[in-house]
Enzyme design. Structure first.
Site, short mmCIF file in Angstrom:
data_model
loop_
_atom_site.label_atom_id
_atom_site.label_comp_id
_atom_site.label_asym_id
_atom_site.label_seq_id
_atom_site.Cartn_x
_atom_site.Cartn_y
_atom_site.Cartn_z
N ARG A 131 -21.81 -108.22 98.12
CA ARG A 131 -21.27 -109.23 97.22
C ARG A 131 -22.32 -110.29 96.89
O ARG A 131 -22.43 -110.78 95.78
CB ARG A 131 -20.05 -109.90 97.87
CG ARG A 131 -19.40 -110.99 97.03
CD ARG A 131 -18.54 -110.42 95.94
NE ARG A 131 -18.00 -111.46 95.07
CZ ARG A 131 -17.29 -111.23 93.99
NH1 ARG A 131 -17.01 -109.98 93.66
NH2 ARG A 131 -16.83 -112.21 93.23
N ASP B 21 -15.68 -107.95 100.33
CA ASP B 21 -14.34 -107.83 100.89
C ASP B 21 -13.35 -107.34 99.86
O ASP B 21 -13.42 -107.68 98.68
CB ASP B 21 -13.86 -109.19 101.42
CG ASP B 21 -14.52 -109.57 102.73
OD1 ASP B 21 -14.86 -108.65 103.48
OD2 ASP B 21 -14.69 -110.76 102.98
N ASN C 39 -22.07 -118.25 104.30
CA ASN C 39 -21.96 -118.48 102.86
C ASN C 39 -23.10 -119.33 102.32
O ASN C 39 -23.47 -119.21 101.15
CB ASN C 39 -20.61 -119.12 102.53
CG ASN C 39 -19.45 -118.16 102.73
OD1 ASN C 39 -19.64 -116.94 102.75
ND2 ASN C 39 -18.25 -118.68 102.90
#
Length: 434
Positions: free
Chosen positions: A97, A121, A23
Site C-alpha cells: 500500500r 489491508d 505510518n
C-alpha cells in the site's frame, strides 16, 4: 504461511519499548527520493511493510547503509527510471500500500512518476482519487491503464495552486505535499490531514530546505524550492502500538510500563482508554498500566451509552478502533464502537463472538460490545488474521483467553508489529511461532 500458538491466561509484567511509527515510516522513507544528498533516518521499525518498501528503493538504485539499530543512511543520487517499466517493479510495488507514496517524491524531483495499483489491508474501499486530484490541481497529467493497472503521472508543467483535499487523507496529503515542495510558485493545501505523521514529514522536509508553514493545522502553505538537501531525522514511537499495549495490559490484568511514549504526541488516545475505565500513570515519558481486576466503561452525563468513534486527527485514530473494541470485552458496561472510515474493519468480530464475547454487529460500521466484567473468560479457538490491527486485536483476545488459540496468516501482523511475539514473551507471554 506462519501461525501463532498462544497459551492464554498468563499475566504479563515488565517494560516494553514501542517501535518506530509504521505510518510515519512509509512517508519518511519515500521522501529520501527528493534529494541526491544523503539522508539518515533513525528509529525505523523492523517490520514487513517498511522493509519491503526499503528493498524497493534499493531496487530503484537508492543506496542504503545500516548505521545502527533501526538507523539507515540513504542516498538517491542514481535512480534507475528503466526499473519502473519492469514486471518486477509492478509485482513488488503492487503488494505494498505504501508504494503509492513514491509518486509525490518522483513528481517533485523528476517531473514524472509511475506506480501500480497498490495492495494492503482488506478493510474496505480505500480510493486513491484524492492523491491524483491533488496532483492534477498542481497541473500534472494523470493516465490510468486498466489493462495493466498502472498509474502514470506526468508533472513537467506543474505550478503552485490552491488544492482543496476532498478527503482528509493522511497519505493523500503527504503525497501532494511532497509534490508541491519542489513545484514552482505557492501552493495552499486546505482540508489537509494534520496527524503527527504529517507534522513529522513537514519538519523533515523543512530541515531539507523546504518552505512549509501551517504545520499541525489543516491549512498548509508551501513556497516551492528548486532543490532539497540531505538531513537527519528521528521517527516518533508508534502510537498504534502504544494503544495496543494499553489494551493488552487491561485485558490480561497485567502490570506493564510502556517506555519512551512521546506522550504529548498521543493526542486523545490515553483519554479514550480512560473512558473504558483503564487506569494509567504518566511517569515522565513512560506510561505505567497497573494490573486491574476490573475496569468500568464510563457513561455519558445523561446516563446514555458511551460511543467511541474514529475521526481525522486530532480525533481518535481509526487504527485503534479494533483495539478499543477487543479491550471493551472484559469491561463492566456497554459501549457502541462506530468505525466510520472503513466499512469492512469490524468483520473480524465474528471470531471474538466464537471466543465468547458478547458483541452485536449492527452493520459494517457499528458494533455494540456488552462487557463481560470477568464473569466469563474467553475461550481459545483457531482463527485467521484479516488485517494488521484486527490481527493484533485477536492476539490480545487470545492472550486473555482460557486455553490455547492459534492465529493463522500472521504475516498480516508482521506487516505492522516488530517481533511482537518475542517482545511479549520477554514479559511473560507464551506465544510460539509455527
Amino acid at each position: 504461511m506462519a501461525s501463532f500458538k498462544i497459551t492464554g491466561g498468563r499475566k504479563l509484567k515488565g517494560e516494553i519499548v514501542p517501535q518506530g511509527a509504521k505510518n510515519e515510516a512509509l512517508q519518511i522513507v519515500c521522501a529520501v527520493l527528493m534529494t541526491k544528498e544523503p539522508v539518515t533516518i533513525h528509529n525505523i521499525p523492523d517490520i514487513r511493510d517498511v522493509n519491503k518498501l526499503m528493498e524497493l528503493l534499493v531496487d530503484m538504485g537508492v543506496r542504503r547503509e545500516k548505521v545502527g539499530e533501526g538507523s539507515y543512511r540513504f542516498q538517491a543520487d542514481k535512480v534507475n527510471f528503466d526499473y519502473f517499466e519492469t514486471p518486477e517493479y509492478k509485482d513488488k510495488a503492487s503488494a505494498l500500500r505504501g508504494s503509492i507514496m513514491l509518486l509525490g517524491p518522483m513528481l517533485a524531483r523528476f517531473g514524472k512518476g509511475k506506480a501500480p495499483r497498490p495492495g494492503g489491508d482488506k478493510i474496505g474501499r480505500r480510493p486513491l482519487d484524492t492523491h491524483f486530484t491533488g496532483f492534477q490541481k498542481l497541473g500534472a497529467e494523470f493516465i490510468y491503464d486498466p489493462n495493466d493497472a498502472f498509474y502514470t503521472v506526468e508533472g513537467s508543467k506543474m505550478k503552485g495552486a490552491y488544492v482543496w483535499m476532498d478527503e482528509i487523507s493522511v497519505t493523500g496529503t503527504a503525497n501532494v505535499l511532497m509534490a508541491a515542495v519542489m513545484t514552482e510558485g505557492t501552493t495552499t493545501i486546505y482540508n489537509a490531514a494534520c496527524e503527527p505523521y504529517l507534522q513529522q514529514l513537514s519538519k523533515m522536509l523543512n530541515s531539507m530546505g523546504a518552505k512549509i508553514t501551517g504545520v499541525g493545522s489543516n491549512l498548509l502553505h508551501i513556497e516551492g524550492v528548486k532543490e532539497l538537501h540531505g538531513c537527519e531525522h528521528t521517527m516518533l514511537p508508534d502510537m498504534i502500538e502504544i494503544g495496543s499495549f494499553i489494551g493488552l495490559a487491561a485485558m490480561t490484568q497485567s502490570e506493564i510500563t510502556i517506555k519512551n511514549c512521546k506522550i504529548p504526541e498521543l493526542g486523545i488516545i490515553p483519554d479514550v482508554f480512560k473512558k473504558l475505565g483503564i487506569q494509567m500513570e504518566f511517569r515522565g515519558d513512560d506510561i505505567h498500566i497497573p494490573a486491574q481486576t476490573h475496569y468500568e466503561i464510563s457513561s455519558l452525563i445523561d446516563g446514555s451509552i458511551l460511543t467511541i468513534y474514529d475521526a481525522p486527527w486530532p480525533g481518535f485514530t481509526p487504527d485503534l478502533i479494533s483495539i478499543v473494541l477487543v479491550t471493551a470485552i472484559q469491561a463492566k458496561g456497554t459501549v457502541l464502537i462506530h468505525q466510520k472510515m472503513f466499512e469492512s474493519r469490524l468483520f473480524f468480530v465474528d471470531k471474538l463472538i466464537d471466543m465468547g464475547a458478547q458483541i452485536i454487529l449492527c452493520d459494517p460500521h457499528r458494533a455494540n460490545v456488552i462487557g463481560l466484567n470477568r464473569e466469563h473468560k474467553l475461550r481459545g479457538i483457531r482463527m485467521s488474521s484479516p488485517d494488521i490491527r484486527a490481527g493484533v486485536s485477536l492476539l490480545i483476545a487470545a492472550l486473555s483467553a482460557e486455553g490455547t488459540s492459534i492465529i493463522d496468516n500472521i504475516e498480516q501482523i508482521d506487516r505492522g508489529y516488530q517481533n511482537i511475539d518475542g517482545r511479549l514473551n520477554a514479559i511473560g507471554a507464551e506465544i510460539v511461532r509455527i
